[in-house]
Design a protein around this motif. Structure first.
Motif, mmCIF file in Angstrom:
data_model
loop_
_atom_site.group_PDB
_atom_site.id
_atom_site.type_symbol
_atom_site.label_atom_id
_atom_site.label_comp_id
_atom_site.label_asym_id
_atom_site.label_seq_id
_atom_site.Cartn_x
_atom_site.Cartn_y
_atom_site.Cartn_z
ATOM 1 N N MET A 4 31.244 -17.285 -24.438
ATOM 2 C CA MET A 4 31.368 -17.950 -25.741
ATOM 3 C C MET A 4 31.117 -19.431 -25.518
ATOM 4 O O MET A 4 31.962 -20.130 -24.967
ATOM 5 N N THR A 5 29.959 -19.908 -25.910
ATOM 6 C CA THR A 5 29.619 -21.314 -25.684
ATOM 7 C C THR A 5 29.596 -22.060 -27.016
ATOM 8 O O THR A 5 28.784 -21.766 -27.887
ATOM 9 N N GLU A 6 30.509 -22.997 -27.150
ATOM 10 C CA GLU A 6 30.633 -23.819 -28.360
ATOM 11 C C GLU A 6 30.737 -22.963 -29.622
ATOM 12 O O GLU A 6 29.999 -23.162 -30.587
ATOM 13 N N VAL A 7 31.662 -22.029 -29.617
ATOM 14 C CA VAL A 7 31.872 -21.149 -30.766
ATOM 15 C C VAL A 7 33.144 -21.519 -31.521
ATOM 16 O O VAL A 7 33.162 -21.541 -32.752
ATOM 17 N N VAL A 15 25.844 -25.727 -16.949
ATOM 18 C CA VAL A 15 26.959 -24.783 -17.045
ATOM 19 C C VAL A 15 26.666 -23.513 -16.252
ATOM 20 O O VAL A 15 27.509 -23.038 -15.474
ATOM 21 N N ILE A 16 25.478 -22.950 -16.421
ATOM 22 C CA ILE A 16 25.156 -21.701 -15.725
ATOM 23 C C ILE A 16 25.071 -21.920 -14.216
ATOM 24 O O ILE A 16 25.476 -21.059 -13.429
ATOM 25 N N ALA A 17 24.586 -23.069 -13.787
ATOM 26 C CA ALA A 17 24.572 -23.367 -12.352
ATOM 27 C C ALA A 17 25.985 -23.328 -11.776
ATOM 28 O O ALA A 17 26.201 -22.857 -10.651
ATOM 29 N N ALA A 18 26.957 -23.795 -12.561
ATOM 30 C CA ALA A 18 28.339 -23.854 -12.079
ATOM 31 C C ALA A 18 29.008 -22.482 -12.030
ATOM 32 O O ALA A 18 29.843 -22.224 -11.160
ATOM 33 N N VAL A 19 28.657 -21.592 -12.964
ATOM 34 C CA VAL A 19 29.335 -20.284 -13.030
ATOM 35 C C VAL A 19 28.457 -19.155 -12.511
ATOM 36 O O VAL A 19 28.832 -17.980 -12.610
ATOM 37 N N GLU A 46 47.678 -17.619 -25.101
ATOM 38 C CA GLU A 46 48.281 -16.643 -26.009
ATOM 39 C C GLU A 46 47.723 -15.238 -25.783
ATOM 40 O O GLU A 46 48.370 -14.245 -26.125
ATOM 41 N N LEU A 47 46.522 -15.149 -25.208
ATOM 42 C CA LEU A 47 45.917 -13.846 -24.925
ATOM 43 C C LEU A 47 46.512 -13.196 -23.684
ATOM 44 O O LEU A 47 46.168 -12.060 -23.351
ATOM 45 N N GLN A 48 47.381 -13.940 -23.003
ATOM 46 C CA GLN A 48 48.068 -13.451 -21.803
ATOM 47 C C GLN A 48 47.077 -13.065 -20.707
ATOM 48 O O GLN A 48 47.168 -11.995 -20.097
ATOM 49 N N ILE A 49 46.127 -13.945 -20.487
ATOM 50 C CA ILE A 49 45.181 -13.764 -19.389
ATOM 51 C C ILE A 49 45.172 -15.035 -18.547
ATOM 52 O O ILE A 49 45.412 -16.135 -19.049
ATOM 53 N N GLN A 50 44.913 -14.857 -17.273
ATOM 54 C CA GLN A 50 44.846 -15.998 -16.373
ATOM 55 C C GLN A 50 43.522 -16.729 -16.573
ATOM 56 O O GLN A 50 42.489 -16.105 -16.816
ATOM 57 N N HIS A 51 43.577 -18.049 -16.474
ATOM 58 C CA HIS A 51 42.333 -18.796 -16.620
ATOM 59 C C HIS A 51 42.367 -20.062 -15.772
ATOM 60 O O HIS A 51 43.434 -20.567 -15.424
ATOM 61 N N GLN A 52 41.184 -20.519 -15.445
ATOM 62 C CA GLN A 52 40.992 -21.808 -14.797
ATOM 63 C C GLN A 52 40.016 -22.603 -15.647
ATOM 64 O O GLN A 52 39.194 -22.021 -16.366
ATOM 65 N N GLN A 53 40.099 -23.916 -15.569
ATOM 66 C CA GLN A 53 39.181 -24.729 -16.350
ATOM 67 C C GLN A 53 38.642 -25.875 -15.511
ATOM 68 O O GLN A 53 39.300 -26.360 -14.591
ATOM 69 N N GLN A 54 37.419 -26.256 -15.824
ATOM 70 C CA GLN A 54 36.799 -27.397 -15.164
ATOM 71 C C GLN A 54 35.872 -28.090 -16.150
ATOM 72 O O GLN A 54 35.365 -27.469 -17.088
ATOM 73 N N VAL A 55 35.675 -29.379 -15.939
ATOM 74 C CA VAL A 55 34.773 -30.146 -16.786
ATOM 75 C C VAL A 55 33.417 -30.210 -16.107
ATOM 76 O O VAL A 55 33.309 -30.569 -14.931
ATOM 77 N N ILE A 56 32.382 -29.819 -16.844
ATOM 78 C CA ILE A 56 31.006 -29.856 -16.357
ATOM 79 C C ILE A 56 30.204 -30.679 -17.349
ATOM 80 O O ILE A 56 30.070 -30.289 -18.513
ATOM 81 N N ALA A 57 29.681 -31.818 -16.895
ATOM 82 C CA ALA A 57 29.010 -32.767 -17.793
ATOM 83 C C ALA A 57 30.006 -33.132 -18.892
ATOM 84 O O ALA A 57 31.111 -33.576 -18.597
ATOM 85 N N ASP A 58 29.656 -32.921 -20.167
ATOM 86 C CA ASP A 58 30.604 -33.241 -21.237
ATOM 87 C C ASP A 58 31.228 -31.990 -21.839
ATOM 88 O O ASP A 58 31.742 -32.004 -22.945
ATOM 89 N N LYS A 59 31.197 -30.892 -21.077
ATOM 90 C CA LYS A 59 31.806 -29.637 -21.508
ATOM 91 C C LYS A 59 33.040 -29.337 -20.663
ATOM 92 O O LYS A 59 33.132 -29.722 -19.498
ATOM 93 N N VAL A 60 33.993 -28.620 -21.268
ATOM 94 C CA VAL A 60 35.066 -28.029 -20.485
ATOM 95 C C VAL A 60 34.828 -26.527 -20.495
ATOM 96 O O VAL A 60 34.524 -25.933 -21.532
ATOM 97 N N VAL A 61 34.901 -25.914 -19.317
ATOM 98 C CA VAL A 61 34.590 -24.500 -19.146
ATOM 99 C C VAL A 61 35.856 -23.768 -18.712
ATOM 100 O O VAL A 61 36.478 -24.124 -17.707
ATOM 101 N N PHE A 62 36.234 -22.765 -19.492
ATOM 102 C CA PHE A 62 37.393 -21.930 -19.182
ATOM 103 C C PHE A 62 36.885 -20.603 -18.620
ATOM 104 O O PHE A 62 36.100 -19.911 -19.276
ATOM 105 N N LEU A 118 35.806 -13.514 -18.944
ATOM 106 C CA LEU A 118 35.509 -14.187 -20.207
ATOM 107 C C LEU A 118 35.307 -15.666 -19.907
ATOM 108 O O LEU A 118 36.176 -16.307 -19.311
ATOM 109 N N ILE A 119 34.156 -16.205 -20.296
ATOM 110 C CA ILE A 119 33.849 -17.618 -20.075
ATOM 111 C C ILE A 119 33.718 -18.292 -21.436
ATOM 112 O O ILE A 119 32.902 -17.881 -22.264
ATOM 113 N N VAL A 120 34.540 -19.307 -21.663
ATOM 114 C CA VAL A 120 34.551 -20.027 -22.935
ATOM 115 C C VAL A 120 34.259 -21.496 -22.655
ATOM 116 O O VAL A 120 34.885 -22.101 -21.779
#
Length: 348
Positions: free
Chosen positions: A248-251, A165-169, A321-337, A277-279
């Motif tokens: 926020m990782t797996e929270v 995950v950290i390598a990707a972001v 709902e937070l009215q913020i722009q986001h992108q998402q991608q799947v890394i391994a078995d995680k989805v990262v926003f 913000l990275i979730v």
């Protein structure tokens, strides 16, 4: 007088047999776990990890019934955990599993200890859901006692996931000065960032026992001044300052839907203007798509009074709902926003 017999329908019978086999794999799961838990409690793994014994000697050493212990050993052989030693009747732990059943960095003994309590809890699932019974407090609190470091396989999994995950972001992190890691006291996300960057300092917010263990394991980062911990419940997060990046990782899986909204808003409140913000979460594209993830979600429910693993789409909706722009991608078995905060914000 003609004797009649029940109608023989081989197709129907074959379907019933196949269905029963599949059903049996599910309802019979307790048998396999019961054998492993019994072997652990009786001391079979401890005795056979460092020596080989025949069944009679093993029964005598453990002061148990020879027939019963022999049947358990036979089952462990069939399961692949125990092996027979050549042409003798002695047995020992299979070499592939020896490290798992001895104390050390590859031990799975803590998982066996946890399995006994889990089996009791899961057998009372109907009563928990119907609110006739509370989940055992010790089982519920295991989420919040910083016990991640006891489970070696979970540690290994978290290290691998943090690395990916950290390598990707990483491009979003290298120029940050202040990073907030929410509920990240296993320390692996922070460790990956600090080893890969030169300037950011990281604040981990988690509960007391988890933070204490984190500071013990990553003492070097603490002594360098680049890592500190704060004892706070993430649902009441109020640090009075903002950060360039909030992680926020797996929270969210730890909470019901109303508290998911709350922790997401708390996290956003601590993001700088034009900050990030990275979730992350375990990727679950749809409900019921994975048996393992469905069981994991139910496990969260049992432990957290209504908590569950939301689908990727549900979390995307909560972030929207937070009215913020986001992108998402799947890394391994995680989805990262990855969410960008635009405009002024005031940390509460």
């Amino acid at each position: 007088m003609m004797v009649t017999s029940p109608t023989f329908n081989p197709v129907q019978d074959q379907q019933l047999v196949e269905r029963a086999r599949r059903f049996g794999r599910h309802i019979g799961g307790y048998s396999r776990s019961g054998v492993l838990i019994a072997a652990y409690k009786l001391g079979i793994f401890a005795r056979l990890s460092h020596s080989s014994l025949n069944r009679q000697a093993l029964a005598a050493a453990l002061e148990v019934d020879q027939t019963g212990i022999s049947l358990v050993v036979d089952t462990l052989i069939a399961m692949g955990y125990v092996t027979e030693c050549g042409e003798t009747d002695a047995v020992s732990i299979h070499p592939d599993w020896r490290e798992a059943f001895t104390e050390g960095p590859c031990s799975l003994l803590a998982d066996l200890e946890a399995a006994e309590m889990a089996s009791r809890v899961w057998n009372s699932l109907a009563d928990v859901i119907s609110r006739k019974q509370e989940t055992e407090e010790a089982y519920r609190q295991s989420l919040f006692e910083g016990r991640c470091h006891e489970y070696r396989a979970l540690q290994a999994y978290n290290r691998l996931q943090a690395n990916q995950v950290i390598a990707a972001v990483l491009p979003l992190l290298v120029n940050a000065n202040q990073i907030l890691d929410i509920a990240g006291a296993d320390g692996y996300i922070a460790d990956e960032i600090l080893r890969r960057t030169e300037t950011p300092t990281i604040t981990i917010v988690d509960l007391g026992k988890a933070n204490s263990k984190c500071k013990e394991i990553f003492a070097g980062h603490v002594q360098s001044g680049r890592l500190k911990t704060v004892n706070q419940d993430v649902r009441d997060l109020a640090l009075g300052k903002r950060f360039d990046v909030v992680l926020m990782t797996e929270v969210t899986e730890l909470f019901d839907v109303s508290e998911k909204r709350k922790v997401l808003q708390r996290a956003l409140d601590h993001v700088q203007e034009n900050g990030t913000l990275i979730v992350t979460k375990l990727s679950m594209p749809k409900i019921g798509g994975s048996e393992a993830l469905s069981i994991f979600s139910l496990k969260m429910y049992i432990k957290g009074n209504g908590s569950y693993l939301e689908t990727d789409c549900e979390l995307a909706g909560l972030i929207a709902e937070l009215q913020i722009q986001h992108q998402q991608q799947v890394i391994a078995d995680k989805v990262v926003f990855v969410c960008q905060r635009r405009g002024a914000s005031q940390a509460k």
